[in-house]
Design a protein around this motif. Structure first.
Motif, PDB file in Angstrom:
ATOM      1  N   CYS A  54       0.793  -1.229   0.000  1.00  0.00           N
ATOM      2  CA  CYS A  54       0.000   0.000   0.000  1.00  0.00           C
ATOM      3  C   CYS A  54       0.828   1.282   0.000  1.00  0.00           C
ATOM      4  O   CYS A  54       0.281   2.358  -0.244  1.00  0.00           O
ATOM      5  CB  CYS A  54      -0.938   0.023   1.202  1.00  0.00           C
ATOM      6  N   LYS A  99      -6.511   2.500  13.493  1.00  0.00           N
ATOM      7  CA  LYS A  99      -7.898   2.963  13.613  1.00  0.00           C
ATOM      8  C   LYS A  99      -8.239   3.468  15.017  1.00  0.00           C
ATOM      9  O   LYS A  99      -9.137   4.280  15.178  1.00  0.00           O
ATOM     10  CB  LYS A  99      -8.870   1.866  13.183  1.00  0.00           C
ATOM     11  N   LYS A 136      -8.637   5.774   6.797  1.00  0.00           N
ATOM     12  CA  LYS A 136      -8.982   4.708   5.851  1.00  0.00           C
ATOM     13  C   LYS A 136      -7.917   3.616   5.799  1.00  0.00           C
ATOM     14  O   LYS A 136      -8.052   2.651   5.064  1.00  0.00           O
ATOM     15  CB  LYS A 136      -9.270   5.273   4.459  1.00  0.00           C
ATOM     16  N   VAL A 169      -6.452   0.356   6.537  1.00  0.00           N
ATOM     17  CA  VAL A 169      -7.107  -0.869   6.996  1.00  0.00           C
ATOM     18  C   VAL A 169      -6.162  -1.812   7.735  1.00  0.00           C
ATOM     19  O   VAL A 169      -6.598  -2.809   8.285  1.00  0.00           O
ATOM     20  CB  VAL A 169      -7.776  -1.633   5.821  1.00  0.00           C
TER      21      VAL A 169
END
Length: 121
Positions: free
Chosen positions: A27, A82, A89, A91
């Motif tokens: 990512c 989180k 966003k 994850v």
């Protein structure tokens, strides 16, 4: 709301690089001028406000968090993203082991300042 964090343990750059490739590189890029992927390019991350990489679409939660990325903030964030920034966003569930977080941070410190050879994942 940034959490109070214990001192960041000494990290192992080589192990941090392996962890970054295994768990972050799908990512994120971390090279100068690197493109954004699902997550932002992390080059120059330390010392920069959260939600501020150019041309990346952040959530309001990131942009308005008031977090300045340093080792302690990153150490807390990488345990549970989180929880640290509700509404992010990202994850990724986090690195639960403090030593793994310290190792990844030691790699990010080097790679995000151009001090290590970049491995293209």
């Amino acid at each position: 709301f940034p959490l109070t964090v214990m001192a960041v343990p000494q990290g192992n750059v080589a192990h941090g690089e392996k962890l970054f490739i295994q768990r972050c590189a799908q990512c994120h890029t971390i090279n100068a001028g690197g493109s954004h992927k699902t997550g932002p390019n992390l080059y120059g991350l330390l010392g920069r406000p959260a939600g501020s990489a150019e041309k990346y679409s952040y959530t309001a939660a990131n942009k308005n968090s008031g977090i300045m990325w340093d080792e302690k903030a990153l150490f807390a964030y990488l345990e549970n993203p989180k929880k640290y920034i509700p509404g992010t966003k990202m994850v990724f569930a986090g690195f639960k082991k403090p030593q793994d977080r310290a190792d990844v941070i030691s790699y990010i410190k080097k790679a995000a300042t151009g001090q290590v050879v970049q491995i293209q994942a």
